[in-house]
Design a protein around this motif. Structure first.
Motif, mmCIF file in Angstrom:
data_model
loop_
_atom_site.group_PDB
_atom_site.id
_atom_site.type_symbol
_atom_site.label_atom_id
_atom_site.label_comp_id
_atom_site.label_asym_id
_atom_site.label_seq_id
_atom_site.Cartn_x
_atom_site.Cartn_y
_atom_site.Cartn_z
ATOM 1 N N LEU A 72 0.827 -1.205 0.000
ATOM 2 C CA LEU A 72 0.000 0.000 0.000
ATOM 3 C C LEU A 72 0.862 1.256 0.000
ATOM 4 O O LEU A 72 0.544 2.246 -0.663
ATOM 5 C CB LEU A 72 -0.944 -0.008 1.199
ATOM 6 N N THR A 73 1.973 1.243 0.711
ATOM 7 C CA THR A 73 2.891 2.382 0.718
ATOM 8 C C THR A 73 3.415 2.666 -0.687
ATOM 9 O O THR A 73 3.493 3.829 -1.120
ATOM 10 C CB THR A 73 4.067 2.125 1.678
ATOM 11 N N LEU A 74 3.763 1.623 -1.419
ATOM 12 C CA LEU A 74 4.215 1.810 -2.802
ATOM 13 C C LEU A 74 3.120 2.444 -3.648
ATOM 14 O O LEU A 74 3.382 3.390 -4.417
ATOM 15 C CB LEU A 74 4.622 0.453 -3.397
ATOM 16 N N ILE A 75 1.907 1.949 -3.527
ATOM 17 C CA ILE A 75 0.786 2.493 -4.303
ATOM 18 C C ILE A 75 0.568 3.967 -3.953
ATOM 19 O O ILE A 75 0.354 4.809 -4.835
ATOM 20 C CB ILE A 75 -0.489 1.664 -4.065
ATOM 21 N N GLU A 76 0.631 4.276 -2.667
ATOM 22 C CA GLU A 76 0.473 5.675 -2.240
ATOM 23 C C GLU A 76 1.558 6.558 -2.840
ATOM 24 O O GLU A 76 1.283 7.664 -3.333
ATOM 25 C CB GLU A 76 0.510 5.747 -0.711
ATOM 26 N N ASP A 77 2.789 6.096 -2.800
ATOM 27 C CA ASP A 77 3.898 6.881 -3.337
ATOM 28 C C ASP A 77 3.711 7.178 -4.823
ATOM 29 O O ASP A 77 4.070 8.261 -5.303
ATOM 30 C CB ASP A 77 5.222 6.141 -3.128
ATOM 31 N N LEU A 78 3.125 6.237 -5.534
ATOM 32 C CA LEU A 78 2.961 6.381 -6.979
ATOM 33 C C LEU A 78 1.720 7.178 -7.367
ATOM 34 O O LEU A 78 1.731 7.912 -8.359
ATOM 35 C CB LEU A 78 2.895 5.002 -7.637
ATOM 36 N N TYR A 79 0.632 7.045 -6.592
ATOM 37 C CA TYR A 79 -0.666 7.514 -7.075
ATOM 38 C C TYR A 79 -1.341 8.612 -6.256
ATOM 39 O O TYR A 79 -2.227 9.294 -6.773
ATOM 40 C CB TYR A 79 -1.635 6.328 -7.159
ATOM 41 N N LEU A 80 -0.992 8.784 -4.990
ATOM 42 C CA LEU A 80 -1.780 9.691 -4.142
ATOM 43 C C LEU A 80 -1.823 11.131 -4.647
ATOM 44 O O LEU A 80 -2.769 11.862 -4.353
ATOM 45 C CB LEU A 80 -1.250 9.664 -2.707
ATOM 46 N N ASP A 81 -0.836 11.554 -5.396
ATOM 47 C CA ASP A 81 -0.814 12.926 -5.899
ATOM 48 C C ASP A 81 -1.821 13.160 -7.018
ATOM 49 O O ASP A 81 -2.125 14.317 -7.347
ATOM 50 C CB ASP A 81 0.586 13.297 -6.406
ATOM 51 N N THR A 82 -2.349 12.079 -7.599
ATOM 52 C CA THR A 82 -3.192 12.249 -8.790
ATOM 53 C C THR A 82 -4.591 11.649 -8.651
ATOM 54 O O THR A 82 -5.546 12.183 -9.217
ATOM 55 C CB THR A 82 -2.519 11.632 -10.028
ATOM 56 N N ILE A 83 -4.744 10.537 -7.943
ATOM 57 C CA ILE A 83 -6.045 9.891 -7.813
ATOM 58 C C ILE A 83 -6.224 9.369 -6.386
ATOM 59 O O ILE A 83 -5.296 9.367 -5.582
ATOM 60 C CB ILE A 83 -6.222 8.716 -8.805
ATOM 61 N N GLN A 84 -7.435 8.905 -6.100
ATOM 62 C CA GLN A 84 -7.688 8.283 -4.807
ATOM 63 C C GLN A 84 -7.000 6.924 -4.709
ATOM 64 O O GLN A 84 -6.910 6.188 -5.693
ATOM 65 C CB GLN A 84 -9.188 8.058 -4.603
ATOM 66 N N VAL A 85 -6.543 6.616 -3.508
ATOM 67 C CA VAL A 85 -6.039 5.286 -3.193
ATOM 68 C C VAL A 85 -6.944 4.707 -2.107
ATOM 69 O O VAL A 85 -7.193 5.352 -1.087
ATOM 70 C CB VAL A 85 -4.587 5.324 -2.689
ATOM 71 N N ARG A 86 -7.467 3.503 -2.345
ATOM 72 C CA ARG A 86 -8.374 2.865 -1.391
ATOM 73 C C ARG A 86 -7.834 1.494 -0.994
ATOM 74 O O ARG A 86 -7.178 0.828 -1.789
ATOM 75 C CB ARG A 86 -9.770 2.703 -1.996
ATOM 76 N N PHE A 87 -8.131 1.087 0.224
ATOM 77 C CA PHE A 87 -7.841 -0.289 0.617
ATOM 78 C C PHE A 87 -9.036 -0.846 1.373
ATOM 79 O O PHE A 87 -9.740 -0.125 2.076
ATOM 80 C CB PHE A 87 -6.531 -0.407 1.402
ATOM 81 N N TYR A 88 -9.265 -2.149 1.178
ATOM 82 C CA TYR A 88 -10.503 -2.796 1.595
ATOM 83 C C TYR A 88 -10.245 -3.964 2.541
ATOM 84 O O TYR A 88 -9.259 -4.685 2.410
ATOM 85 C CB TYR A 88 -11.259 -3.327 0.379
ATOM 86 N N SER A 89 -11.185 -4.155 3.464
ATOM 87 C CA SER A 89 -11.126 -5.284 4.391
ATOM 88 C C SER A 89 -12.543 -5.737 4.722
ATOM 89 O O SER A 89 -13.494 -4.955 4.632
ATOM 90 C CB SER A 89 -10.405 -4.869 5.683
ATOM 91 N N ASN A 90 -12.670 -6.998 5.137
ATOM 92 C CA ASN A 90 -13.980 -7.469 5.603
ATOM 93 C C ASN A 90 -14.195 -7.186 7.086
ATOM 94 O O ASN A 90 -15.254 -7.488 7.636
ATOM 95 C CB ASN A 90 -14.179 -8.958 5.301
#
Length: 285
Positions: A72-90
């Motif tokens: 998730l940290t990698l995804i945030e580093d790549l994408y948070l400046d441009t789009i939403q980042v979401r993570f899901y759990s039950n």
């Protein structure tokens, strides 16, 4: 460009929901994905594809993967400046992961809890207790975090950027992805792919096994059929011809993938054209 990309972190889940669009009910809870390769695939996807609205990290149940926060940290580093980042759990493992969850919410990610069991069931009561205790903890670090009374999303809230929210979708009917007979899976073989597409349980593009796929039904079909010993079954061969798109595609292949995300395809006939639904339940045994 497409609206949403789902990144599957783990196949396994600690629930076994009948009709799960990501087919996690057919995988063991310990069924894992190569995380080092997944991180390389995420970087390659970011380099070569454009996403319009958000990218989601999901499973299975992501908190069964010890390296979930790293990905998730990698995804945030790549994408948070441009789009939403979401993570899901039950919701079953919230409080074992509460510190890391708060860290990612404070970084800017959006956290969604999908409630797959009625609050009146044994599992549902456990999840509700997890949510209640988690929200009490979160208030210390996120003062504007929702209370138990206002954490639940309404239908028209699903695309809104609530930082923490619960999707109370346990009452929703899930599409039966396959016909079943004698412990074997069969496609619905719909005669109207447009209607099947209209009733699609998940339209979102998927990153899986080093490729992008139109939908979870195509991304995870091979693994599911392999688990049932059906990869060679004649009835499935037309659907197995679709192999997604390379993460380093030609311009024409990439443009075609973008276009195809919003229209019906021939392989949509594997899914029902409507009216073949079951109440969400645990498909155990």
């Amino acid at each position: 460009m497409f609206n949403v990309l789902n990144v599957k972190l783990i196949n396994g889940c600690n629930l076994s929901c009948k009709g799960c669009s990501h087919m996690s009910q057919y995988a063991s809870a310990s069924s894992r994905i190569d995380i080092d390769q997944l991180k390389k695939d995420i970087i390659e996807t970011h380099k070569n594809f454009k996403i319009k609205h958000h990218i989601s990290l999901l499973g299975g149940e992501i908190f069964l993967e010890p390296r979930w926060s790293e990905v998730l940290t990698l995804i945030e580093d790549l994408y948070l400046d441009t789009i939403q980042v979401r993570f899901y759990s039950n919701g079953l493992l919230l409080n074992k992961n509460k510190e890391s969850i708060v860290k990612h919410i404070n970084r800017g990610s959006i956290f969604r809890i999908s409630l797959h069991e009625s609050p009146e069931t044994k599992i549902g009561k456990k999840v509700m207790s997890e949510i209640r205790n988690f929200l009490q903890y979160v208030k210390t670090f996120i003062p504007d975090a929702p209370s138990m009374d206002d954490v639940f999303l309404k239908d028209d809230d699903l695309w809104n950027p609530h930082r923490i929210a619960v999707s109370p979708n346990y009452d929703v009917f899930w599409t039966e992805l396959f016909k079943t007979k004698n412990n074997k899976l069969y496609p619905h073989q719909s005669n109207d792919v447009v209607e099947s597409y209209k009733h699609c349980p998940c339209y979102n593009a998927q990153l899986y096994n080093g490729r992008l796929w139109k939908c979870p039904q195509t991304a995870y079909l091979r693994d599911t059929l392999k688990a049932f010993g059906q990869l060679e079954d004649e009835v499935w061969q037309p659907y197995l011809k679709y192999k997604g798109v390379s993460l380093n595609p030609s311009k024409s292949d990439k443009d075609k993938f973008y276009r195809d995300q919003t229209v019906a395809a021939d392989f949509c006939s594997m899914c029902p054209k409507g009216g073949f639904y079951s109440k969400k339940s645990q498909d155990i045994g």
